[in-house]
Design an enzyme around this catalytic site. Structure first.
Site, short mmCIF file in Angstrom:
data_model
loop_
_atom_site.label_atom_id
_atom_site.label_comp_id
_atom_site.label_asym_id
_atom_site.label_seq_id
_atom_site.Cartn_x
_atom_site.Cartn_y
_atom_site.Cartn_z
N CYS A 116 0.67 -1.11 -0.10
CA CYS A 116 -0.06 0.07 -0.06
C CYS A 116 1.06 1.35 -0.11
CB CYS A 116 -0.80 -0.17 1.29
SG CYS A 116 0.11 0.30 2.83
N ARG A 397 -10.78 7.67 5.57
CA ARG A 397 -10.46 6.01 5.83
C ARG A 397 -10.46 6.25 7.38
NH1 ARG A 397 -5.40 3.65 4.30
NH2 ARG A 397 -6.23 2.23 5.71
#
Ligand code: EPZ
Length: 416
Positions: A116, A397
């Site tokens: 990521c 998020r």
């Protein structure tokens, strides 16, 4: 695309209630699979990562619904054991569902989470531990085909105190026969919250918060109502906002015992912090002092998730402050964006040297990752003029409503 417009130069003054902990509620949502009763999670934050976890549970056949700030999960019916590639890519930490699905269904199929923004996100420790508990795991074409007709308790030693691996193995161990001990376990407060949740469901887990966690497996778990702990990184974010802009804030529900290494650095920077059972009060001067080197480490060391946020608060420090990022390989991506605001930061490998500047200027900046995005907002509070923060999906998020919280603390922050 929506943007966060922040007009800096205003000292903060106000109060916010700290949201529930993202990194606690995500493994707890996976743990709901260990019972077929209904679970109610009070104080659950409304986040993109929580949405992703809800979609994973729904994809498995569960039903989840919001009632105010309580998320209710009914996991009585499971009609499959696979997690789609899209959902795995949306949230790397969805690997933590693997242990719970194996414990509940005896098999699981999910794609390899992959890397990521922070760099590689391997799960070798997760898989090695699950294999020790008796799982057969075949890795082929980016997919993990897992079978576990019978999981058996074992003594497992982690080569490093991985948060996700500790959580995954705690969940799988609940479905194993006999006792499992996890040595060199992660000690984060979120691990303790997971233990408390599991025990509220009738499990017998002990040792969380220490380096050895023990799980007595094979117990039938029941539903419960559980309140998620406050988010210690959101708390650190608002403390650093005050350190960046100056002023006085009160963070209701915050627990200083969860972030003692962060508050120690803020006191060294010249902030005055007082804690009581209601929360943390923080008063900061106009510019922070330089601090001794900040080295990120597994808990109880300085949390890697607060590195970017504290760096942003120290951009105008009266001297030079040094950071060392020891957890993730690529966790300085916010530096280039902070430099656009006039910051003076020199990165060499794992080390970042922050030379204090007298002034920061508002600029157009883009979030690179969750905590890097929060860092841009912290820096914008101290910048002259207007900062436009884009790529807000990263912030969404992990923060329920960052702009609303900053406004409650007296900042001029508007989401377009
Ligand atoms: C959790 O990630 C958090 N995420 C992260 O928060 C946090 O930064 C991290 O722990 C460290 O505290 C959640 O809880 C959802 P790790 P996790 O396994 O579990 C290596 C945020 O901003 N490793 O402790 O993925 C790994 O590469 C997020 O809220 C292996 O090598 O962290 C990393 O270098 C970002 N093999 C280090 O260990 C493995 O099998 C720490 O990873 C597992 C990890």
């Amino acid at each position: 695309m929506s943007q966060l417009i922040i007009k800096g130069g205003r000292r903060l003054h106000g109060e916010v209630a700290v949201q529930g902990a993202k990194n606690s509620v995500l493994p707890i949502l996976a743990a709901t699979l260990l019972t077929s009763d209904t679970v109610a999670l009070e104080g659950c934050p409304r986040l993109r990562d929580v949405d992703a976890s809800m979609r994973i549970l729904e994809g498995l056949g569960c039903s989840v619904r919001w009632e105010g700030n309580t998320l209710t999960a009914d996991t009585s019916v499971l009609h499959q054991w696979e997690i789609s590639d899209i959902l795995m890519r949306e949230m790397r930490s969805s690997a933590v569902f693997l242990g719970a699905i194996l414990a509940r269904c005896g098999q699981a199929e999910l794609s390899y989470p992959g890397g990521c923004e922070l760099g590689p996100r391997p799960i070798d420790l997760h898989l090695a531990g699950l294999r020790e508990l008796g799982a057969e795991i075949e890795e082929c074409g980016g997919l993990l085909h897992c079978k576990a007709s019978r999981l058996r308790g074992k003594e497992i030693v982690l080569s490093l105190p991985s948060v996700g691996a500790t959580e995954n193995l705690m969940l799988a161990a609940c479905g194993a026969e006999g006792v499992t001990t996890i040595a060199n376990a992660a000690r984060e407060p979120e691990i303790v919250d997971l233990q408390e949740f599991l025990n509220a469901c009738g499990a017998r887990v002990s040792g969380a918060g220490s380096s050895t966690v023990a799980v007595e497996g094979g117990r039938k778990l029941h539903g419960c109502t559980y309140r998620v702990m406050p988010d210690r990184i959101a708390t650190a974010t608002y403390l650093c906002a005050a350190a960046s802009a100056g002023g006085e804030v009160f963070l209701r529900g915050a627990r200083e015992d969860h972030l003692a290494t962060v508050t120690a650095v803020l006191r060294e920077a010249g902030c005055t912090l007082e804690s009581d059972p209601a929360g943390i009060r923080c008063a900061c001067r106009e510019r922070p002092m330089a601090v001794r080197p900040v080295r990120t480490a597994p808990y109880p060391g300085f949390p890697t998730d607060a590195q970017a946020i504290l760096m942003a608060a120290l951009l105008r420090n009266r001297g030079t402050s040094v950071f060392e990022e020891n957890i993730f390989e690529n966790r300085y991506r916010h530096v280039d964006e902070l430099t656009r605001m006039g910051a003076r930061i020199r990165v060499s490998g794992r080390t970042a040297v922050v030379s204090g500047v007298d002034r920061l200027c508002g600029a157009a900046v883009r979030c690179t990752d969750l905590r890097g995005g929060a860092a841009l907002c912290v820096a914008a509070l101290a910048a002259e003029g207007e900062t436009q923060v884009s790529a807000l999906r990263h912030i969404d998020r992990g923060y329920e409503n960052l702009e609303q919280d900053l406004k409650a603390l007296g900042a001029d922050a508007v989401r377009t």
